[in-house]
Design an enzyme around this catalytic site. Sequence first.
Site, short mmCIF file in Angstrom:
data_model
loop_
_atom_site.label_atom_id
_atom_site.label_comp_id
_atom_site.label_asym_id
_atom_site.label_seq_id
_atom_site.Cartn_x
_atom_site.Cartn_y
_atom_site.Cartn_z
N SER A 70 42.12 52.77 36.46
CA SER A 70 41.44 51.61 35.87
C SER A 70 40.44 50.98 36.84
CB SER A 70 42.38 50.57 35.27
OG SER A 70 42.85 51.03 34.01
N HIS A 75 35.59 39.46 44.68
CA HIS A 75 34.48 38.51 44.79
C HIS A 75 34.78 37.58 45.97
CE1 HIS A 75 33.41 39.81 40.73
NE2 HIS A 75 34.68 39.65 40.45
N CYS A 90 46.43 51.45 34.58
CA CYS A 90 47.12 51.89 33.38
C CYS A 90 48.27 52.81 33.82
CB CYS A 90 46.17 52.58 32.41
SG CYS A 90 45.44 54.09 33.05
#
Length: 129
Positions: A70, A75, A90
């Site tokens: 996935s 940030h 996943c």
Amino acid sequence: MQGLHLTADLVGCPSTLPRMTDADALRQTCLAAVAAAGLQAVGELFHRFAPHPAVAGPAGVTGVVLLAESHLAVHTWPERGAVTLDVYVCNLGEDNSARAEALLSALLDAFQPTRQAIQRLHRGAETER
């Protein structure tokens, strides 16, 4: 798709850490953590923002690593000593939850926050578990 989605809001991260302001340093940190967790990177994008005239100091960095399992998104806000993390894996074929937790743990170690808020969301239909 059943999987584990982890998010973390970190504060008190040392703004002097190169990974807070340098895209290549963040890239190296993320890719090393992904590999150490046993996950497979299949793509990546890292971007350093230009300094904002209203904010003193260097600007932050955003990085995304696409995983076969996935994704990872990071940030940084060096002017606030803050970082947000987003790890989603996943569980198609096998349970990757321990790998997601290992990736998050490695990033927590890398950013050295004084405080953190972590959320764990188990995604997918309840009947799939």
